[in-house]
Write a protein that holds these residues in place. Sequence first.
Motif, PDB file in Angstrom:
ATOM      1  N   UNK A  95      18.208  -2.208  72.609  1.00 52.73           N
ATOM      2  CA  UNK A  95      19.558  -1.885  71.233  1.00 52.73           C
ATOM      3  C   UNK A  95      18.235  -0.512  70.451  1.00 52.73           C
ATOM      4  N   UNK A  96      17.137  -0.613  71.428  1.00 54.54           N
ATOM      5  CA  UNK A  96      15.856   0.537  71.091  1.00 54.54           C
ATOM      6  C   UNK A  96      16.502   1.966  71.547  1.00 54.54           C
ATOM      7  N   UNK A  97      16.547   2.208  72.659  1.00 54.61           N
ATOM      8  CA  UNK A  97      17.592   2.993  73.325  1.00 54.61           C
ATOM      9  C   UNK A  97      18.252   3.485  73.044  1.00 54.61           C
ATOM     10  N   UNK A 104      19.321   0.743  64.043  1.00 56.11           N
ATOM     11  CA  UNK A 104      18.494   0.172  63.458  1.00 56.11           C
ATOM     12  C   UNK A 104      17.338  -1.034  63.154  1.00 56.11           C
ATOM     13  N   UNK A 105      16.450  -0.818  61.927  1.00 61.07           N
ATOM     14  CA  UNK A 105      15.370  -1.664  62.327  1.00 61.07           C
ATOM     15  C   UNK A 105      15.652  -2.379  61.818  1.00 61.07           C
ATOM     16  N   UNK A 156      15.196  -5.979  64.006  1.00 61.20           N
ATOM     17  CA  UNK A 156      14.312  -7.087  63.314  1.00 61.20           C
ATOM     18  C   UNK A 156      14.716  -8.154  63.654  1.00 61.20           C
ATOM     19  N   UNK A 157      15.565  -8.681  63.935  1.00 62.39           N
ATOM     20  CA  UNK A 157      16.354  -9.546  64.331  1.00 62.39           C
ATOM     21  C   UNK A 157      16.825 -10.728  65.885  1.00 62.39           C
ATOM     22  N   UNK A 158      15.964  -9.520  66.251  1.00 60.35           N
ATOM     23  CA  UNK A 158      16.209  -9.513  67.653  1.00 60.35           C
ATOM     24  C   UNK A 158      15.187  -9.753  68.179  1.00 60.35           C
ATOM     25  N   UNK A 159      14.071  -9.297  67.482  1.00 63.19           N
ATOM     26  CA  UNK A 159      12.570  -9.353  67.800  1.00 63.19           C
ATOM     27  C   UNK A 159      12.376 -11.147  67.678  1.00 63.19           C
ATOM     28  N   UNK A 160      12.582 -11.075  66.434  1.00 64.70           N
ATOM     29  CA  UNK A 160      11.934 -12.455  65.594  1.00 64.70           C
ATOM     30  C   UNK A 160      12.423 -13.368  66.867  1.00 64.70           C
ATOM     31  N   UNK A 161      13.911 -13.227  67.667  1.00 64.16           N
ATOM     32  CA  UNK A 161      13.617 -14.188  68.708  1.00 64.16           C
ATOM     33  C   UNK A 161      13.182 -14.171  69.696  1.00 64.16           C
ATOM     34  N   UNK A 162      12.109 -13.627  69.515  1.00 63.44           N
ATOM     35  CA  UNK A 162      11.213 -13.373  71.122  1.00 63.44           C
ATOM     36  C   UNK A 162      10.438 -14.889  71.081  1.00 63.44           C
ATOM     37  N   UNK A 213       3.527  -7.272  69.853  1.00 64.45           N
ATOM     38  CA  UNK A 213       3.402  -5.834  71.036  1.00 64.45           C
ATOM     39  C   UNK A 213       5.042  -5.408  70.589  1.00 64.45           C
ATOM     40  N   UNK A 214       6.096  -5.612  70.360  1.00 61.35           N
ATOM     41  CA  UNK A 214       7.737  -5.166  69.836  1.00 61.35           C
ATOM     42  C   UNK A 214       7.526  -4.679  68.673  1.00 61.35           C
ATOM     43  N   UNK A 215       7.359  -5.693  68.269  1.00 62.03           N
ATOM     44  CA  UNK A 215       7.372  -5.529  66.505  1.00 62.03           C
ATOM     45  C   UNK A 215       6.416  -4.162  66.091  1.00 62.03           C
ATOM     46  N   UNK A 216       5.021  -3.777  66.131  1.00 65.76           N
ATOM     47  CA  UNK A 216       4.355  -2.972  66.396  1.00 65.76           C
ATOM     48  C   UNK A 216       4.911  -2.031  66.622  1.00 65.76           C
ATOM     49  N   UNK A 217       5.708  -1.275  67.939  1.00 66.84           N
ATOM     50  CA  UNK A 217       5.939  -1.193  68.728  1.00 66.84           C
ATOM     51  C   UNK A 217       7.136  -0.092  68.149  1.00 66.84           C
ATOM     52  N   UNK A 218       7.657  -0.767  67.676  1.00 67.71           N
ATOM     53  CA  UNK A 218       9.075  -0.364  66.909  1.00 67.71           C
ATOM     54  C   UNK A 218       8.998  -0.458  65.246  1.00 67.71           C
ATOM     55  N   UNK A 219       7.845  -1.065  65.057  1.00 67.07           N
ATOM     56  CA  UNK A 219       7.959  -0.540  63.744  1.00 67.07           C
ATOM     57  C   UNK A 219       9.002  -1.807  62.936  1.00 67.07           C
TER      58      UNK A 219
END
Length: 492
Positions: free
Chosen positions: A413-415, A419-420, A424-430, A438-444
């Motif tokens: 999705x980031x590639x 949108x943020x 965020x919706x899928x970063x929470x599911x990691x 790491x992903x949340x910090x990297x992608x703000x």
Amino acid sequence: MSRARADEEEYWHSSKFRAFTFDDEDDELSQLKESKRAVNSLRDIVDDDDDDLEKASWSGEPVGSISWSVKETASSSSSSSLEGRDTSLQKGSSSYAALPKQVSSYSLSSLFKGRNRLPSLPSLSDAFSDTGVKNYAPELRRPKAEYKDYSNDWSPRDTVRRMQRGKVCSLERFRSLQDKLVLLDEAVARHDGNVITAVLIFLKRTLRREVLFRELEVRQVALCHLIHFLKETGEQKLLLDLLRFLDRTEEVALSQYREHLNIQDVEKKREFLKGCIGLPFSAEDISHIQDHYTLLERQIIIEANDRHLEMAGQSELFRKYPRKASILNMPLVTTLFYSCFYHYTEAEGTFSSPTNLKKTFKIPDKQYVLTALAARAKLRAWEDVDALLTTKNWLGYTKKKAPIGFHRVVEILQRNSAPVQVLQEYVRLVEDVETRLNLATKYKCHDVVIDTYRDLKDRIQLMAYKCKVERGSAEEEKINSLLNNMQIRWKN
């Protein structure tokens, strides 16, 4: 008296060795120049390194021998006296002084090459020529062992050794079948693939196919080399005959199937693949052949329909994203991506439907989700992405599920510039906490970082992260609210 003088003149002029006179100087000089031109022309023809010419002096002794070296030393020591006599000969007007006969040091090869074996003594032709004297260093003969390089009388073992050293040698002298087989066995025993291949090419050219196949059947190493050579050179007919002789039916079928790579016309290729289905393949291979034929048949139908839609301009998707290449002869994954990009919403009953392709070719869920996610994210169809990753159980409850892992979903999705809020919706599911941070910090994804530190009750990390957000932003206010919350029991 006059008669005796006349007889004497007739004797001298009729003799094989004519005396020197000043009257015929011009004729003699012209003959010498003509002879020199002939010798120079011969020097261009004769190879300087021709070892077949035996080098010998006029006395019959080989050049380079001990006796020849002794006479060379003696002739060089008397060169000064010879030069003095030449000077007196040039100063005399009417008297003639004959030079004493010396042992010549000119070899036969140097006579034709125009080379002088004695640097201090010029040749007679050079003495009367306009050019200066040319001095050449004496030639050194090659060792006699090297003369055997030009011989054809080599045993099979010696021939193979010479071929290993990269020397050129003819194999035509091996005429009998027994000699040829001994030569092949020697090459195999040396374990040199280049020599084995060279001998096999010679046998292929000089033996009948039946004889060659029969002898190679009991020589597996040479047989493998020949099969590989025929595959590399594309000699398909000879390869098929060899495999049939060996009763390798599956290899025959695979070799015939490989010919489809040379067919450019899709209709002819489809008919060829249809004929390959009946070949004696293994059970696993026959399913792949069937899938290949079915896929090409689907591609022909999809290509014809999409080309008509694109030319007619009836599809908005084709107008906005025109096709860059044809779908014909593409792999299955590429065809699935194409179908998810242009035909994602079609019913399962159509040939171009992604779900139809998944069911027909038994594509795994992980491969299907990965391909469909990349196609829909490229179109920025976030609702389709959400529906793709949402599953429903038998009780009707829905949950997010990603066979490829949510960390890969976030990267895809980031590639595609998601949108943020979507990220965020899928970063929470990691699931892994460290990977999530790491992903949340990297992608703000600030909210994900703040909530993760809150769940970990890590006050120090939360205060450190406060310095990374903008002042006066909603994220800073959220951090301050959490730090001032007395109900949270911080670990530090």
